[in-house]
Design a protein around this motif. Structure first.
Motif, PDB file in Angstrom:
ATOM      1  N   LEU A  83       0.848  -1.185   0.000  1.00 44.36           N
ATOM      2  CA  LEU A  83       0.000   0.000   0.000  1.00 44.36           C
ATOM      3  C   LEU A  83       0.887   1.240   0.000  1.00 44.36           C
ATOM      4  CD1 LEU A  83      -2.781  -0.824   2.640  1.00 44.36           C
ATOM      5  CD2 LEU A  83      -2.690  -1.405   0.212  1.00 44.36           C
ATOM      6  N   ILE A  84       0.624   2.143  -0.935  1.00 46.40           N
ATOM      7  CA  ILE A  84       1.338   3.413  -1.037  1.00 46.40           C
ATOM      8  C   ILE A  84       0.290   4.502  -0.818  1.00 46.40           C
ATOM      9  CG2 ILE A  84       2.756   4.891  -2.511  1.00 46.40           C
ATOM     10  CD1 ILE A  84       3.493   2.252  -4.061  1.00 46.40           C
ATOM     11  N   ILE A  85       0.351   5.131   0.335  1.00 42.82           N
ATOM     12  CA  ILE A  85      -0.725   6.005   0.804  1.00 42.82           C
ATOM     13  C   ILE A  85      -0.404   7.485   0.576  1.00 42.82           C
ATOM     14  CG2 ILE A  85      -2.060   6.672   2.854  1.00 42.82           C
ATOM     15  CD1 ILE A  85      -1.115   3.831   3.974  1.00 42.82           C
ATOM     16  N   ASP A  86      -1.301   8.170  -0.103  1.00 40.60           N
ATOM     17  CA  ASP A  86      -1.316   9.634  -0.197  1.00 40.60           C
ATOM     18  C   ASP A  86      -0.004  10.289  -0.624  1.00 40.60           C
ATOM     19  OD1 ASP A  86      -3.933   9.445   0.584  1.00 40.60           O
ATOM     20  OD2 ASP A  86      -3.637  10.299   2.572  1.00 40.60           O
ATOM     21  N   MET A  87       0.704   9.684  -1.527  1.00 37.62           N
ATOM     22  CA  MET A  87       1.931  10.297  -2.040  1.00 37.62           C
ATOM     23  C   MET A  87       1.535  11.225  -3.192  1.00 37.62           C
ATOM     24  SD  MET A  87       4.426   9.306  -0.108  1.00 37.62           S
ATOM     25  CE  MET A  87       5.935   9.565  -1.034  1.00 37.62           C
ATOM     26  N   GLN A  88       0.733  12.230  -2.844  1.00 41.07           N
ATOM     27  CA  GLN A  88       0.117  13.124  -3.820  1.00 41.07           C
ATOM     28  C   GLN A  88       0.751  14.508  -3.782  1.00 41.07           C
ATOM     29  OE1 GLN A  88      -3.638  11.441  -1.994  1.00 41.07           O
ATOM     30  NE2 GLN A  88      -4.480  12.474  -3.800  1.00 41.07           N
ATOM     31  N   GLN A 125      -5.167   7.183  -3.005  1.00 32.98           N
ATOM     32  CA  GLN A 125      -5.183   8.634  -3.180  1.00 32.98           C
ATOM     33  C   GLN A 125      -6.380   9.233  -2.461  1.00 32.98           C
ATOM     34  OE1 GLN A 125      -4.525   7.786  -7.558  1.00 32.98           O
ATOM     35  NE2 GLN A 125      -3.965   9.964  -7.437  1.00 32.98           N
ATOM     36  N   HIS A 126      -6.096  10.282  -1.692  1.00 32.16           N
ATOM     37  CA  HIS A 126      -7.184  10.963  -0.992  1.00 32.16           C
ATOM     38  C   HIS A 126      -8.037  11.744  -1.982  1.00 32.16           C
ATOM     39  CE1 HIS A 126      -9.359  12.576   2.365  1.00 32.16           C
ATOM     40  NE2 HIS A 126      -9.265  13.770   1.815  1.00 32.16           N
ATOM     41  N   ILE A 175       3.019  -1.352   4.420  1.00 30.36           N
ATOM     42  CA  ILE A 175       2.491   0.009   4.485  1.00 30.36           C
ATOM     43  C   ILE A 175       3.607   1.033   4.263  1.00 30.36           C
ATOM     44  CG2 ILE A 175       1.213   1.665   5.890  1.00 30.36           C
ATOM     45  CD1 ILE A 175      -0.434  -0.851   5.536  1.00 30.36           C
ATOM     46  N   THR A 176       3.351   1.971   3.328  1.00 28.49           N
ATOM     47  CA  THR A 176       4.259   3.084   3.044  1.00 28.49           C
ATOM     48  C   THR A 176       3.400   4.321   2.787  1.00 28.49           C
ATOM     49  OG1 THR A 176       4.260   2.765   0.636  1.00 28.49           O
ATOM     50  CG2 THR A 176       5.870   1.489   1.897  1.00 28.49           C
ATOM     51  N   GLY A 177       4.028   5.497   2.758  1.00 30.47           N
ATOM     52  CA  GLY A 177       3.305   6.682   2.315  1.00 30.47           C
ATOM     53  C   GLY A 177       3.391   7.882   3.225  1.00 30.47           C
ATOM     54  N   CYS A 178       2.340   8.701   3.165  1.00 30.29           N
ATOM     55  CA  CYS A 178       2.264   9.981   3.843  1.00 30.29           C
ATOM     56  C   CYS A 178       0.849  10.141   4.410  1.00 30.29           C
ATOM     57  CB  CYS A 178       2.568  11.097   2.837  1.00 30.29           C
ATOM     58  SG  CYS A 178       2.582  12.765   3.497  1.00 30.29           S
ATOM     59  N   ALA A 179       0.638  10.728   5.469  1.00 31.72           N
ATOM     60  CA  ALA A 179       1.518  11.235   6.498  1.00 31.72           C
ATOM     61  C   ALA A 179       1.537  10.246   7.663  1.00 31.72           C
ATOM     62  CB  ALA A 179       1.058  12.606   6.978  1.00 31.72           C
ATOM     63  N   THR A 180       2.729  10.036   8.169  1.00 31.07           N
ATOM     64  CA  THR A 180       2.972   9.073   9.245  1.00 31.07           C
ATOM     65  C   THR A 180       1.919   9.137  10.330  1.00 31.07           C
ATOM     66  OG1 THR A 180       5.354   9.192   8.842  1.00 31.07           O
ATOM     67  CG2 THR A 180       4.638   8.426  11.033  1.00 31.07           C
ATOM     68  N   ASP A 181       1.673  10.332  10.829  1.00 32.83           N
ATOM     69  CA  ASP A 181       0.837  10.524  12.015  1.00 32.83           C
ATOM     70  C   ASP A 181      -0.646  10.709  11.699  1.00 32.83           C
ATOM     71  OD1 ASP A 181       1.923  12.786  10.777  1.00 32.83           O
ATOM     72  OD2 ASP A 181       1.897  14.000  12.590  1.00 32.83           O
ATOM     73  N   PHE A 182      -1.018  10.614  10.452  1.00 34.38           N
ATOM     74  CA  PHE A 182      -2.421  10.722  10.083  1.00 34.38           C
ATOM     75  C   PHE A 182      -2.855   9.487   9.294  1.00 34.38           C
ATOM     76  CE2 PHE A 182      -1.419  15.082  11.160  1.00 34.38           C
ATOM     77  CZ  PHE A 182      -2.545  15.468  11.869  1.00 34.38           C
ATOM     78  N   CYS A 183      -2.730   9.511   7.991  1.00 38.19           N
ATOM     79  CA  CYS A 183      -3.282   8.431   7.159  1.00 38.19           C
ATOM     80  C   CYS A 183      -2.512   7.117   7.281  1.00 38.19           C
ATOM     81  CB  CYS A 183      -3.380   8.890   5.717  1.00 38.19           C
ATOM     82  SG  CYS A 183      -4.515  10.302   5.579  1.00 38.19           S
TER      83      CYS A 183
END
Length: 181
Positions: free
Chosen positions: A10-15, A53-54, A111-119
């Protein structure tokens, strides 16, 4: 490498909208490079690479097809990758992520991506509550400085938290990329 045949990345929110001069992120270039390396390994093994993607239509930001919604240019994407829209910090909330993972018979999430402390944090919590084995790639998620803590310390803190969690049924591991390849 010990990646099982029932794993997905999973690659989260790298937008683009999350990586602006007003919202600088810690080690963006290094994070993208490590995500690309891991995604290449998953693709070679025929395992799913899922970009999340958000879709901020409700907040009138990160609108689909807008520049802010687009994935970072440095990320390597292929036509075989899967793209999922999410509508809250937790990508399982009102999205087709859960049904897609079930259809693909996925039991282990990287799990990878942005932001650590949120999504990223919300994804990990939700994945564990849904009994997925979860591997957090310790050096492939990022965030920005917070009023009370620098980004590198936020990342260090959450890696420690996740490493010390008591999962429900599955397991949680926190590993740097070099431990995985």
């Amino acid at each position: 490498m010990d990646i099982h045949s029932n794993a997905a990345l999973l690659i989260i929110d790298m937008q683009k909208g999350s990586f602006t001069s007003k919202t600088p992120r810690y080690d963006t270039e290094g994070t993208v490079m490590r995500i690309n390396k891991l995604a290449q390994i998953f693709r070679k093994r025929g395992l799913p690479v899922i970009f999340i993607q958000h879709d901020g239509t409700r907040e009138n930001e990160f609108l689909p097809s807008s520049k802010a919604w687009e994935l970072l240019d440095g990320l390597i994407k292929t036509s075989d990758d899967i793209y999922i829209d999410k509508y809250a910090n937790d990508p399982f909330y009102k999205s087709n992520l859960g049904s897609m993972l079930k259809e693909l018979d996925v039991e282990e999430l990287y799990i990878t991506g942005c932001a650590t402390d949120f999504c990223v944090e919300s994804t990990i919590q939700s994945a564990l509550a849904k009994d997925y084995n979860t591997v957090v790639v310790a050096d492939a998620h990022t965030t920005g400085n917070r009023p009370h803590m620098k980004a590198d310390k936020v990342i260090e803190h959450y890696n420690w938290v996740w490493q010390n969690m008591i999962p429900t049924k599955g397991k949680v591991e926190v590993k740097e990329l070099k431990e995985l390849i």
